[in-house]
Design an enzyme around this catalytic site. Structure first.
Site, PDB file in Angstrom:
ATOM      1  N   SER A 167      35.938  38.877  43.538  1.00 47.17           N
ATOM      2  CA  SER A 167      36.764  39.997  43.090  1.00 47.17           C
ATOM      3  C   SER A 167      37.814  40.468  44.081  1.00 47.17           C
ATOM      4  O   SER A 167      38.595  41.369  43.754  1.00 47.17           O
ATOM      5  CB  SER A 167      35.875  41.171  42.693  1.00 47.17           C
ATOM      6  OG  SER A 167      35.250  40.917  41.454  1.00 47.17           O
TER       7      SER A 167
ATOM      8  N   TYR B 143      33.525  49.638  35.997  1.00 48.19           N
ATOM      9  CA  TYR B 143      34.063  48.373  36.509  1.00 48.19           C
ATOM     10  C   TYR B 143      33.892  47.285  35.463  1.00 48.19           C
ATOM     11  O   TYR B 143      32.772  46.981  35.053  1.00 48.19           O
ATOM     12  CB  TYR B 143      33.311  48.011  37.784  1.00 48.19           C
ATOM     13  CG  TYR B 143      33.913  46.919  38.612  1.00 48.19           C
ATOM     14  CD1 TYR B 143      34.753  47.212  39.670  1.00 48.19           C
ATOM     15  CD2 TYR B 143      33.611  45.581  38.362  1.00 48.19           C
ATOM     16  CE1 TYR B 143      35.291  46.210  40.470  1.00 48.19           C
ATOM     17  CE2 TYR B 143      34.139  44.572  39.142  1.00 48.19           C
ATOM     18  CZ  TYR B 143      34.978  44.886  40.208  1.00 48.19           C
ATOM     19  OH  TYR B 143      35.504  43.884  40.986  1.00 48.19           O
TER      20      TYR B 143
ATOM     21  N   ASN C 163      35.476  43.361  34.343  1.00 47.85           N
ATOM     22  CA  ASN C 163      36.361  42.223  34.611  1.00 47.85           C
ATOM     23  C   ASN C 163      37.424  42.050  33.534  1.00 47.85           C
ATOM     24  O   ASN C 163      38.513  41.533  33.802  1.00 47.85           O
ATOM     25  CB  ASN C 163      35.526  40.950  34.744  1.00 47.85           C
ATOM     26  CG  ASN C 163      34.652  40.961  35.980  1.00 47.85           C
ATOM     27  OD1 ASN C 163      35.102  41.295  37.070  1.00 47.85           O
ATOM     28  ND2 ASN C 163      33.388  40.608  35.809  1.00 47.85           N
TER      29      ASN C 163
ATOM     30  N   GLY D 220      33.972  40.895  47.044  1.00 43.05           N
ATOM     31  CA  GLY D 220      33.813  40.100  45.830  1.00 43.05           C
ATOM     32  C   GLY D 220      32.655  39.131  45.902  1.00 43.05           C
ATOM     33  O   GLY D 220      32.039  38.954  46.952  1.00 43.05           O
TER      34      GLY D 220
ATOM     35  N   SER E 143      24.819  32.363  50.116  1.00 40.38           N
ATOM     36  CA  SER E 143      23.381  32.515  49.935  1.00 40.38           C
ATOM     37  C   SER E 143      22.702  31.158  50.030  1.00 40.38           C
ATOM     38  O   SER E 143      23.321  30.113  49.828  1.00 40.38           O
ATOM     39  CB  SER E 143      23.080  33.173  48.586  1.00 40.38           C
ATOM     40  OG  SER E 143      23.655  32.437  47.538  1.00 40.38           O
TER      41      SER E 143
END
Length: 422
Positions: free
Chosen positions: A115, A221, A223, A367, A392
């Protein structure tokens, strides 16, 4: 700072809790559990010779290395970071580039930036506003009449997430329910991560759902707002968003490692691998999601970048080099009902108050996509920035605990001299 990064009071504590949950889902949960966006692939033969350039002379800053090591110690696979401030530039990394290997993440590596894309898109829209091509408070339906948008929705509402349109990647509601949209989490996302989406089909899905609230009456929020902004840019200019970004931002600032890859599913050049942990038939599995199709988030999270390019962009934006001062001021006006881990939302940026014992106002937009997270922070003058990428791995991590704690410490170390802000 307090135990967690400062948040702004909403009209009710319940609204604030939901806002924080949405933000964590959009960043930490996506990073840790694969929510929200697809990731992209790196060619298997990519060299890693530039993996870890040393900090410039005099830039031995063990507190910064310790702060990024804290993310790895919390269970993340790796992290690369760049800090630019009055002491010069510091770059470093921690963890591993790839599970099972020993090489650290490349500090010049490319990554799915999620983001942070929104700050770039908002900048393009505001440049068009400055040129008189778009009215900031004009109805979006006037530019995109075929979509059937509520005529009360303005361009400003798209950029500040106050339109009320359904979030096509899934929507949280105040009563705690979640209405799914396009597959964006779990096994369903893993199985569909190479699927190609068109902005129009995502917008059609969103507009087929009831609005979350009346336009301009609340904040949430979504998208969808930025995918609509992409369609707006393309309609007004007659060119693709990728072309407009190149013409208006990437080429002028010489951002050679930033791109909107479209349906391409790999990251070209040096990069770290990202992984996604998900449950399948009662068993936890981990998959390498470095290759993925980010067309799930057009203009909302589909960009590839580097810490160097994010620094150059955000420093230029906040330094007044990309949009006029009056529009930069509009960009930094946070909506009073917004809030969460990163502050309150303006037009494509979060505005965070770190208090008098730190730097005061701090601008950011972070993001995530499956397996990848990005950080982008700057002081209002653009002279002090923090940009980073986190990947991750295979560890089970609680996103509501591990990520905020490590982020809080990092921001304190970079912007507050390690001191807690009020």
């Amino acid at each position: 700072m307090s135990e967690s990064l400062p948040t702004v009071k909403n009209s009710t504590a319940r609204t604030r809790r939901v806002s924080q949950r949405v933000v964590l889902t959009a960043l930490a949960a996506a990073l840790l559990a694969g929510a929200a966006t697809p990731a992209v692939a790196a060619p298997s033969g990519t060299a890693d010779s530039s993996a870890v350039p040393k900090a410039a002379a005099g830039q031995d800053r063990p507190e910064l290395q310790k702060a990024i090591q804290d993310f790895v110690d919390a269970g993340f696979a790796g992290m690369q970071m760049r800090v630019n401030d009055e002491r010069g530039e510091w770059v470093g990394s921690a963890g591993v580039r790839k599970l099972g290997a020993s090489a650290k993440p490349p500090t010049n590596g490319r990554f799915w930036s999620g983001s942070t894309t929104k700050a770039f898109v908002a900048t393009v829209v505001l440049q068009l506003v400055a040129e008189g091509e778009i009215g900031l408070d004009a109805p979006v339906a006037g530019y995109l009449p075929k979509l059937g948008l509520d005529r009360r929705i303005t361009v400003r509402m798209l950029l500040q997430h106050t339109s009320g349109v359904f979030n096509y990647s899934g929507e949280f509601y105040l009563d705690g329910t979640f209405v799914p949209g396009i597959p964006s989490v779990g096994k369903e996302w893993v199985d569909n991560r190479f699927h190609a989406y068109r902005p129009q089909e995502l917008v059609r899905l969103a507009l087929s759902k009831p609005a979350k609230f009346e336009p301009g009456t609340n904040w949430s929020y979504a998208n969808t707002n930025y995918t609509l902004a992409q369609l707006l840019i393309e309609k007004v200019t007659g060119r693709s968003l990728a072309e407009e970004m190149k013409r208006r931002i990437l080429r002028p600032l010489k951002l050679r490692d930033t791109e909107l890859p479209g349906n391409r599913t790999n990251i070209r050049g040096p990069h770290a691998h990202g992984y996604y942990r998900y449950e399948d038939a009662g068993q936890w599995k981990v998959v390498d999601v470095t290759r993925q199709n980010t067309s799930l988030l057009p203009a909302a999270g589909d960009m590839i970048s580097t810490t160097q390019d994010l620094h150059t962009f955000f420093s230029a934006l906040n330094g007044g080099r990309l949009i006029p001062a009056r529009l930069l001021a509009e960009m930094r006006k946070p909506h009073p009902k917004s809030g969460g881990l990163f502050g309150r939302y303006g037009l494509g940026v979060y505005v965070q108050d770190t208090g008098p014992d730190c730097v005061g106002t701090l601008l950011n937009h972070n993001g995530s996509v499956g397996g990848y997270g990005s950080l982008m922070y700057s002081t209002p003058d653009g002279k002090k920035t923090l940009t980073a990428s986190i990947t991750s791995g295979d560890a089970a991590i609680d996103p509501a605990q591990a990520f905020p704690k490590a982020l809080n410490k990092l921001v304190k170390d970079v912007f507050c001299g390690g001191k807690a802000a009020s």
